[in-house]
Design an enzyme around this catalytic site. Structure first.
Site, mmCIF file in Angstrom:
data_model
loop_
_atom_site.group_PDB
_atom_site.id
_atom_site.type_symbol
_atom_site.label_atom_id
_atom_site.label_comp_id
_atom_site.label_asym_id
_atom_site.label_seq_id
_atom_site.Cartn_x
_atom_site.Cartn_y
_atom_site.Cartn_z
ATOM 1 N N ALA A 256 4.390 -0.050 1.897
ATOM 2 C CA ALA A 256 4.122 -0.915 0.748
ATOM 3 C C ALA A 256 4.120 -0.083 -0.521
ATOM 4 C CB ALA A 256 2.789 -1.632 0.905
ATOM 5 N N ASP A 257 4.601 -0.697 -1.602
ATOM 6 C CA ASP A 257 4.514 -0.066 -2.911
ATOM 7 C C ASP A 257 3.371 -0.651 -3.733
ATOM 8 O OD1 ASP A 257 7.097 1.782 -3.719
ATOM 9 O OD2 ASP A 257 7.481 0.409 -2.071
ATOM 10 N N ARG A 258 3.011 -1.886 -3.470
ATOM 11 C CA ARG A 258 1.848 -2.498 -4.109
ATOM 12 C C ARG A 258 1.405 -3.687 -3.253
ATOM 13 N NH1 ARG A 258 -0.112 -2.837 -9.780
ATOM 14 N NH2 ARG A 258 1.595 -1.404 -10.281
#
EC number: 5.3.1.23
Length: 813
Positions: A256-258
């Site tokens: 995940a990036d955010r």
């Protein structure tokens, strides 16, 4: 540019750092070239992040922090006011955050670093103190990320195995983009979960998508998997749904990036498609990411700003680095990320545990999970290693966040695990928690609620009965849980079910064997007859020992498992110490009933023949990887009723000689037999009970050997030891079995004797003898047990039948 050093044996690192020097592996050039770029300052760091020299949310944050650390180091000698230093750092950190706006780790790291420096300046300290604080905080991020990744791997492997237990060959796990050592400081998030499964022998195949248009999967993830010799296949992004439809994917795990407060997750473009397919086909879909990737200020995925990349990445080959492949004039939409709704996500694997949904909710209550995690990590709950003399964990270690739980903390922990709470039912106010551990090593809690119950067992980093002067590995909890699961698969009626395992916390939750279940040892002291004990123990030992040996497995299968259990070396070393070494020498751990047995203990230490016999047994223990053993199969590790027998506590589990398990059980029955004289009263002389114990010993071996041979007959040739093409007649097969069982019988008698001896003169004694109230009777029983064990150890070769051994025990003095 600096070429990558070493070969396949080298650890793969995206980030190389020492104070004043930062090198980033240029991932644009992988897998054809392995080149490190020198990063001298924040400007070079910004360019490396923006141009994707380094990528992956955790790695981006660390690279940015360390790029500025290198620049700060170059400013020496430091001068000026503290607030001026903070202003400089803020300017540089804001600049670095602009390099990749979607990655929340980068923004959060910048905020945290700035807060640390601001706090120093607010105290009136000068620029030197502020810059020094920045350097130390940035460098700590690197070590903390390693610990975080390993915790994610451990939690994730557990979650995937609970969602869909591995088949005989292991799990088939699909991942997207790159989330391994190249996307973090080391080990990885989603790829760390795959690494953890592989290390446990529970992975059949890692499946990586190519991850267009930048091909992080085919260029980077495939590179890491091949580098680490993890079995893997590469598929086109568009083939993933078809693969799931064929039933060839057991779970999907992505990074995940955010992550928004409700669990909506921004990750590499294509993640949403995978989640939709997994949801449709009933495949568990997990997100793996540290808590720092969660942005609780962002309420849902609708608020996440999605970065768009250069059109050239689509119109040209090699992610924009090659020749043009698209027609001139075509429009391009090239988002770097997409948002997967929380309703499609099974769970979010973090470095503090797995976040799951409450009830039938489509979203996650992440803020509550974070609040609970912070409560559990508060300073008041942590062990003070300086004051206690105990170092609970090392920086960067999987168990960095380990803490021993007391009764109140156990309830808090269970609240943080919705699946466990659901087993108990009600709320924490409805639960009872009781510590019942009376063993030498661990905490054991019984939890009961309106709907159900379970046992929570936590290993400690020392021998409980000695204290922190005798440190112990927390990894024993992993091996115990692994043995429980494997032995339950092979003997489901005689092993409790494992509900949950928390690797970083060295904690196992399993089925509670409620009353009338009782520890067998206590039942034997009370003189209770268990009519099915011999049958059940014979079934358990025959099934677990046969099916994990080369009689049932290929050498490839078994050696893989042997290699895995070599990691339980500290527990094996402890066994070597307390059973095969210390009782035969002067050792501070030894104890016996003194002065009454002083001469007996000395005679044991001076007996050359005994020492030769023990040396042979120890050699087999260390060298003979015959089967997966329980490793500590005494009567305190067995729970019984009149109809049930369950084996527990296999934390000493390893691959060793079968006779060690069989002998442990028989030797403890022999100790129980001898102790009956000390528990006899005028109303009950225990003679009838002693006859039942002798019969149980005899029946156990007889039924075990019959069951073992029956399994062998049914599976002849399945393993690599005795191929049916070689042993191709019934007469030859019968001869092989007779020889095999004869050696196993002799081993079992030897280990039974060794177990008895160590319980008389070694560090840990047995309640059977210790609970005898009359000292003279106790000494007489101990001496009788010691003398018989010595005789059995020396003369066991003359016994060919268990009845002969029982007769010798009955006639012993």
């Amino acid at each position: 540019m600096v070429p990558l050093e070493g070969g396949a044996g080298e650890q793969l690192l995206a980030i190389r750092y020492r104070r004043g020097s930062l090198q980033l592996l240029d991932q644009r050039k992988l897998p054809y070239e392995s080149i490190y770029s020198d990063i001298k300052d924040a400007v070079a760091g910004w360019a490396a992040i923006s141009d994707m020299v380094v990528r992956g949310a955790p790695a981006i944050a660390i690279a940015a922090a360390l790029a500025l650390a290198v620049e700060v180091e170059s400013l020496k000698p430091f001068s000026g006011a503290g607030l001026e230093a903070v202003a400089f750092l803020k300017n540089r950190l804001d600049y670095l955050v602009s390099s990749r706006p979607t990655a929340v780790n980068l923004a959060e790291a910048a905020t945290n670093l700035l807060n640390i420096c601001q706090a120093v300046a607010d105290k009136g300290d000068d620029a030197e103190a502020v810059y020094q604080a920045y350097l130390e905080a940035a460098e700590k991020m690197l070590a903390a990320d390693v610990a975080s990744n390993k915790a994610i791997g451990a939690y994730g492997a557990e979650a995937l195995l609970q969602a869909k237990p591995a088949s005989g060959n292991g799990m088939r796990v699909l991942t997207h983009c790159n989330t391994g050592s190249l996307a973090t400081s080391q080990y990885g998030t989603a790829l760390g979960v795959i690494r953890a499964l592989h290390a446990q022998g529970k992975l059949e195949t890692a499946i990586c998508t190519e991850t267009r248009p930048y091909n992080q999967g085919s260029r980077l993830t495939a590179f890491e998997l091949v580098h680490d010799k993890i079995p893997a296949i590469l598929v086109a992004d568009s083939a993933a749904a078809s693969l799931q439809s064929l039933g060839r994917v057991d779970a999907v795990v992505v990074g995940a990036d955010r992550i928004a407060a409700n669990g909506d997750t921004a990750n590499k473009i294509g993640t949403y498609s995978l989640a939709l397919s997994a949801f449709h086909h009933g495949v568990p879909f997990y997100v793996a990411s540290p808590l720092t990737t969660i942005d609780t200020a962002t309420k849902s995925g609708k608020e996440i700003i999605i970065e768009e990349r250069s059109p050239k990445e689509l119109t040209h080959s090699h992610g924009g680095q090659g020749t043009q492949i698209a027609a001139d004039g075509v429009g391009v939409w090239n988002p770097a990320f997409d948002v997967t709704p929380a309703r499609l996500i099974t769970g979010i694997i973090t470095d503090q545990g797995v976040i799951t949904k409450e009830g039938n909710s489509d979203v996650f209550d992440i803020p509550s999970f974070i609040a609970r995690s912070k409560d559990e990590r508060s300073p008041s709950l942590k062990t003070d290693s300086k004051s206690s003399g105990l170092q609970v964990s090392k920086e960067g270690d999987l168990h960095a966040n380990f803490k021993p739980l007391n009764e109140s903390l156990v309830a808090s922990y269970v609240k943080s695990q919705p699946r466990l709470g659901a087993i108990l039912g009600g709320t924490s106010a409805d639960w009872s928690v009781k510590e019942v551990g009376d063993g030498n090593l661990n905490f054991v809690y019984i939890l009961e609620g309106p709907k159900g119950s379970f046992v929570l067992k936590q290993a400690l980093p020392y021998v409980r009965c000695v204290g922190d002067s005798w440190p112990m590995t927390l990894e024993r909890a992993f091996f115990e849980t692994t043995v429980l699961r494997e032995h339950r698969r092979l003997a489901p009626n005689h092993v409790p079910e494992v509900y949950h395992f928390d690797h970083p916390m060295a904690l196992t939750v399993m089925e509670y064997l409620a009353p009338p279940h009782i520890i067998l040892r206590k039942g034997l002291i009370a003189g209770t007859v268990y009519p099915l004990l011999a049958q059940h123990m014979a079934e358990y030992m025959a099934s677990t020992l046969f099916h994990t040996s080369l009689l049932a497995l290929s050498t490839l299968q078994q050696r893989k498992e042997v290699a895995r259990f070599c990691g339980n070396i500290e527990m094996c070393r402890l066994t070597e110490q307390v059973i095969f070494t210390e009782p035969y020498m002067e050792a501070s751990n030894n104890r016996w009933t003194s002065p009454h047995l002083d001469a007996d203990a000395q005679a044991l230490r001076e007996d050359a023949i005994i020492k030769l016999e023990i040396a042979g047994l120890k050699s087999k223990f260390c060298e003979k990887t015959q089967a997966l053993l329980h490793g500590d199969l005494h009567t305190g590790s067995i729970m019984v009723t009149q109809e049930s027998t369950k084996c527990i506590d296999p934390e000493f589990g390893f691959y060793g000689p079968m006779g060690f398990d069989v002998g442990a059980f028989l030797g403890n029955l022999m100790l129980a037999y001898v102790s009956q004289d000390g528990h006899a009263t005028s109303e009950n002389d225990r003679e009838g009970y002693q006859l039942w114990l002798l019969k149980t010993m005899g029946d156990t071996w007889q039924l075990f050997s019959e069951r073992f041979v029956a399994l062998w007959d049914k599976n002849w040739g399945a393993g690599d030891s005795y191929k049916i093409e070689v042993y191709n007649t019934k007469e030859l097969q019968s001869l092989v079995q007779k020889t095999y069982l004869s050696e196993l019988f002799q081993d079992s008698l030897g280990y039974a004797a060794a177990k008895m001896i160590r319980r008389i003169v070694g560090i840990a004694h047995v309640e059977d003898l210790e609970s005898i109230p009359d000292l003279e009777k106790k000494v007489a029983c101990e001496r009788r047990a010691l003398n018989f064990a010595k005789q059995l150890l020396k003369e066991r070769s003359k016994y060919s039948d268990i009845r002969q051994v029982c007769n010798a025990l009955q006639g012993s003095q």
